[in-house]
Design a protein around this motif. Structure first.
Motif, mmCIF file in Angstrom:
data_model
loop_
_atom_site.group_PDB
_atom_site.id
_atom_site.type_symbol
_atom_site.label_atom_id
_atom_site.label_comp_id
_atom_site.label_asym_id
_atom_site.label_seq_id
_atom_site.Cartn_x
_atom_site.Cartn_y
_atom_site.Cartn_z
ATOM 1 N N ARG A 44 -3.065 -7.743 -2.623
ATOM 2 C CA ARG A 44 -2.661 -8.239 -4.057
ATOM 3 C C ARG A 44 -2.410 -7.171 -5.002
ATOM 4 N N THR A 45 -3.555 -6.507 -4.999
ATOM 5 C CA THR A 45 -3.568 -4.968 -6.078
ATOM 6 C C THR A 45 -2.111 -4.482 -5.808
ATOM 7 N N SER A 46 -1.860 -4.000 -4.564
ATOM 8 C CA SER A 46 -0.661 -3.337 -4.338
ATOM 9 C C SER A 46 0.373 -3.689 -4.728
ATOM 10 N N ASP A 47 0.448 -5.048 -4.382
ATOM 11 C CA ASP A 47 1.933 -5.786 -4.461
ATOM 12 C C ASP A 47 2.036 -6.009 -6.287
ATOM 13 N N MET A 48 0.941 -6.131 -6.883
ATOM 14 C CA MET A 48 1.028 -6.189 -8.145
ATOM 15 C C MET A 48 1.519 -4.710 -9.082
ATOM 16 N N VAL A 49 0.921 -3.893 -8.585
ATOM 17 C CA VAL A 49 1.311 -2.439 -8.921
ATOM 18 C C VAL A 49 2.819 -1.987 -8.625
ATOM 19 N N SER A 50 3.380 -2.555 -7.485
ATOM 20 C CA SER A 50 4.723 -2.463 -7.044
ATOM 21 C C SER A 50 5.459 -3.115 -7.737
ATOM 22 N N LYS A 51 5.269 -4.339 -7.987
ATOM 23 C CA LYS A 51 5.924 -5.290 -8.942
ATOM 24 C C LYS A 51 6.114 -4.828 -10.463
ATOM 25 N N PHE A 52 4.961 -4.499 -10.879
ATOM 26 C CA PHE A 52 4.993 -4.148 -12.309
ATOM 27 C C PHE A 52 5.770 -3.074 -12.520
ATOM 28 N N THR A 53 5.567 -1.801 -11.568
ATOM 29 C CA THR A 53 6.195 -0.637 -11.765
ATOM 30 C C THR A 53 7.619 -0.376 -11.215
ATOM 31 N N GLY A 54 7.895 -1.160 -10.308
ATOM 32 C CA GLY A 54 9.352 -1.203 -9.886
ATOM 33 C C GLY A 54 9.160 -0.085 -8.822
ATOM 34 N N MET A 55 8.021 0.303 -8.391
ATOM 35 C CA MET A 55 8.046 1.316 -7.314
ATOM 36 C C MET A 55 7.838 0.784 -5.770
ATOM 37 N N THR A 56 8.892 0.684 -5.047
ATOM 38 C CA THR A 56 8.801 -0.335 -3.909
ATOM 39 C C THR A 56 7.731 0.473 -2.782
ATOM 40 N N ILE A 57 7.158 -0.347 -2.196
ATOM 41 C CA ILE A 57 6.265 0.129 -1.158
ATOM 42 C C ILE A 57 7.106 0.813 0.144
ATOM 43 N N PRO A 58 7.153 2.012 0.625
ATOM 44 C CA PRO A 58 7.906 2.111 2.016
ATOM 45 C C PRO A 58 7.360 1.442 2.878
ATOM 46 N N GLY A 59 8.263 1.007 3.896
ATOM 47 C CA GLY A 59 7.988 0.215 5.011
ATOM 48 C C GLY A 59 6.914 0.832 5.957
ATOM 49 N N ASN A 60 7.095 2.033 5.996
ATOM 50 C CA ASN A 60 6.205 2.842 6.785
ATOM 51 C C ASN A 60 4.863 3.150 6.230
ATOM 52 N N LYS A 61 4.746 2.859 4.940
ATOM 53 C CA LYS A 61 3.430 3.306 4.190
ATOM 54 C C LYS A 61 2.192 2.944 4.757
ATOM 55 N N ALA A 62 1.025 3.809 5.097
ATOM 56 C CA ALA A 62 -0.280 3.519 5.517
ATOM 57 C C ALA A 62 -0.949 2.296 4.791
ATOM 58 N N VAL A 63 -1.523 1.416 5.508
ATOM 59 C CA VAL A 63 -2.500 0.168 4.997
ATOM 60 C C VAL A 63 -1.523 -0.638 4.153
ATOM 61 N N VAL A 64 -0.530 -0.550 3.579
ATOM 62 C CA VAL A 64 0.337 -1.542 2.572
ATOM 63 C C VAL A 64 1.648 -1.818 3.100
ATOM 64 N N GLY A 65 2.339 -0.814 3.752
ATOM 65 C CA GLY A 65 3.575 -0.990 4.161
ATOM 66 C C GLY A 65 3.941 -2.133 4.808
ATOM 67 N N ARG A 66 4.920 -2.634 4.677
ATOM 68 C CA ARG A 66 5.696 -4.020 5.620
ATOM 69 C C ARG A 66 5.607 -3.818 7.122
ATOM 70 N N ASN A 67 5.434 -2.324 7.420
ATOM 71 C CA ASN A 67 5.642 -2.307 8.899
ATOM 72 C C ASN A 67 3.956 -1.932 9.618
ATOM 73 N N ALA A 68 3.048 -1.697 8.577
ATOM 74 C CA ALA A 68 1.649 -1.069 8.921
ATOM 75 C C ALA A 68 1.179 -1.796 9.932
ATOM 76 N N PHE A 69 1.311 -3.098 10.273
ATOM 77 C CA PHE A 69 0.879 -3.972 11.259
ATOM 78 C C PHE A 69 1.947 -4.620 12.324
ATOM 79 N N ALA A 70 3.191 -3.882 12.296
ATOM 80 C CA ALA A 70 4.178 -4.333 13.013
ATOM 81 C C ALA A 70 3.976 -3.425 14.523
ATOM 82 N N HIS A 71 4.280 -4.245 15.514
ATOM 83 C CA HIS A 71 4.172 -3.521 16.851
ATOM 84 C C HIS A 71 5.391 -3.727 17.542
#
Ligand code: KIV
Ligand code: ZN
Length: 507
Positions: free
Chosen positions: A267-294
């Motif tokens: 939630r903290t990461s999403d809020m920072v991304s939303k407010f700053t407009g800095m999108t999180i890369p899909g492969n970013k460690a821990v919070v990237g969209r693909n961090a748990f995709a196999h």
């Protein structure tokens, strides 16, 4: 186990990221979320830098209770005075004062001799101590500083009353072994070093920020500074969520613990991304969209047989819940109120009404309302600046056909309460809309960046647009979310212009 204190500078160093500018309401919401995340120290801003920063630091200092709040000051009395004015009502205020110590900074930037730098540092720490019990002193560009000189100045500022010594890798130049050795050197060569906490602060120019922070911890640092999602000057700072998870997952290797609440990470990461407009890369460690995709068959097969074959972090650990379907068309106000409490929001009665209305509108268009959707509604409502006169969208229509030039008709209410309407064309639908808006908006506005993302998944996911604009020469960002991509694009543009108006009023 030794406790590692977490000093979050998302609202100061993070806000120095190119193109990022948060307004006071967003800073306050983020501060509350950072408090829920369990950080120990929050650097809320740089009070002497602008009236807006001063006001935001003051408001945060008066709001959060379970975190020590600090503000940055150059080694000048007026900066320290501004910090004290902004922080004096905080539960646990602290000063963060810095001066550069590397030869290149002392000679060219400060134009001071090393002896003059020591004198100024000592004088300013003593000055700060008249107001603050806790004073953190930073040696800017410490990693390019002569070690004997660094040890000398550190000893003197501790004698002057500094309670935390921060040794930043300001330009992201150092390597883990080298940075670790600097901390060990201080431990072994500064006689009074045990009277202060040692802190590390790493930038990521060479991709070493997290490794360097861990090397500092291994060599005696008891405080780590960083930001959420690693945002910050240039390539950013050490990413706190990565640090927190590394310490947790490799607890066998690192005998340290933090006070962080790991399932607040998402939630903290999403809020920072939303407010700053800095999108999180899909492969970013821990919070990237693909961090748990196999993805590969071999990995999927392994995970099905035993998740630990390829999964070292569970999504739940960091607050990612795959089954976060919560409310729908038939959910009533009671269920809605319960859910937003669960999400950690406290809304006034008016805001609650507004949020419920927005939720109901969404359920008319979207069958399943997820935590992500609710999060979008709630953060928009909490950071709404509607008490300020602004442009409001009344209606728009876009005419698009693959063989004709798109045109857009938009009706707005202006800050002077006038209804205005116009039609313009463009090469695409968004350009046609933005050309029309430019005609209707009095301020001189230029679009410098446009990003489109979806909130959650599925065909009916909300669209989220982030824009960067210059409005009468001021750089601002804007965001908008809506079911329709074009509506989100219009809302983002208006949000940017309205933020510029709000900022001007706040100064
Ligand atoms: O990177 C840096 O040196 C800083 C200091 C002001 C602490 O941000
Ligand atoms: Zn920094």
């Amino acid at each position: 186990m030794t406790q590692i204190k977490i000093f979050d500078t998302t609202l100061r160093d993070g806000e120095q990221s190119p193109g990022v500018n948060l307004n006071q309401l967003e800073k306050l919401e983020l501060a509350k979320q950072l408090e829920r995340f369990g950080i120990d120290v929050m650097e809320a801003g740089f009070p002497a830098s602008s009236q807006g920063d001063f006001d935001a630091v003051k408001k945060i200092a008066e709001t959060v209770k379970n975190v020590s709040v600090t503000g940055l000051a150059r080694a000048v009395k007026s900066d320290i005075d501004a910090c004290w004015k902004a922080l004096k009502n905080a539960q646990d205020p602290r000063l963060h004062v810095f001066i550069a110590t590397s030869p290149i900074h002392m000679e060219y930037k400060l134009q001071k001799t090393p002896e003059e730098v020591i004198e100024t540092a000592v004088e300013m720490v003593k000055y700060g101590k008249q107001f603050f019990d806790h004073v953190e002193w930073s040696a800017e560009d410490a990693s390019r500083t002569d070690l004997d000189f660094l040890a000398k100045i550190v000893e003197k500022v501790i004698d002057a009353g500094a309670t935390v010594i921060n040794l930043p890798d300001t330009v992201g130049y150092t390597m883990p072994r080298e940075y670790g050795a600097m901390f060990r050197y201080m431990k072994e060569n500064v006689p009074n070093i045990d009277k202060a906490d040692l802190s590390c602060h790493c930038h990521d120019d060479l991709g070493m920020a997290l490794a360097n922070s861990l090397a500092a911890v291994e060599n005696g640092a008891t405080q780590v500074e960083g930001t959420i999602n690693g945002i910050g000057e240039r390539a950013g700072n050490a990413s706190l969520e990565e640090l927190a998870v590394a310490l947790k997952i490799r607890n066998d290797y690192y005998p340290y613990h933090t006070n962080l609440v790991l399932n607040e990470i998402k939630r903290t990461s999403d809020m920072v991304s939303k407010f700053t407009g800095m999108t999180i890369p899909g492969n970013k460690a821990v919070v990237g969209r693909n961090a748990f995709a196999h993805e590969s068959g071999i990995h999927q097969d392994g995970v099905l047989k035993n998740a630990e074959t390829y999964e070292i972090i569970t999504p739940e650990l960091v607050g990612v819940h795959s089954n976060n379907l919560v409310l729908g068309k038939h959910s009533g106000r009671h269920a809605f109120t319960d859910k937003i409490k669960q999400l950690g929001y406290q809304l006034s009665e008016d805001k609650l009404k507004e949020a419920f209305k927005a939720f109901k509108l969404l359920t008319d268009r979207k069958k399943e309302v997820t935590d992500d959707d609710l999060f979008a509604i709630l953060t928009d409502i909490q950071t709404d600046t509607s008490n300020v006169k602004r442009y409001m969208l009344e209606d728009f229509k876009v005419q698009y056909g693959s063989s004709e030039k798109p045109s857009a008709t938009v009706t707005l209410t202006t800050p002077d309460d006038e209804k205005v309407k116009d039609t313009k064309t463009g090469q695409g639908s968004v350009e046609a809309l933005y050309n029309t808006l430019d005609e209707l908006i009095k301020e001189e506005t230029h679009l410098t960046d446009f990003q489109l993302n979806s909130i959650g998944q599925g065909r009916d996911a909300l669209a989220e647009v982030h824009v960067s604009l210059t409005v009468d020469g001021e750089t601002v960002s804007g965001r908008g979310s809506a079911q329709d991509v074009l509506e989100a694009a219009v809302q983002a543009y208006l949000n940017g212009v309205n933020r510029a108006i709000y900022q001007k009023k706040a100064v």
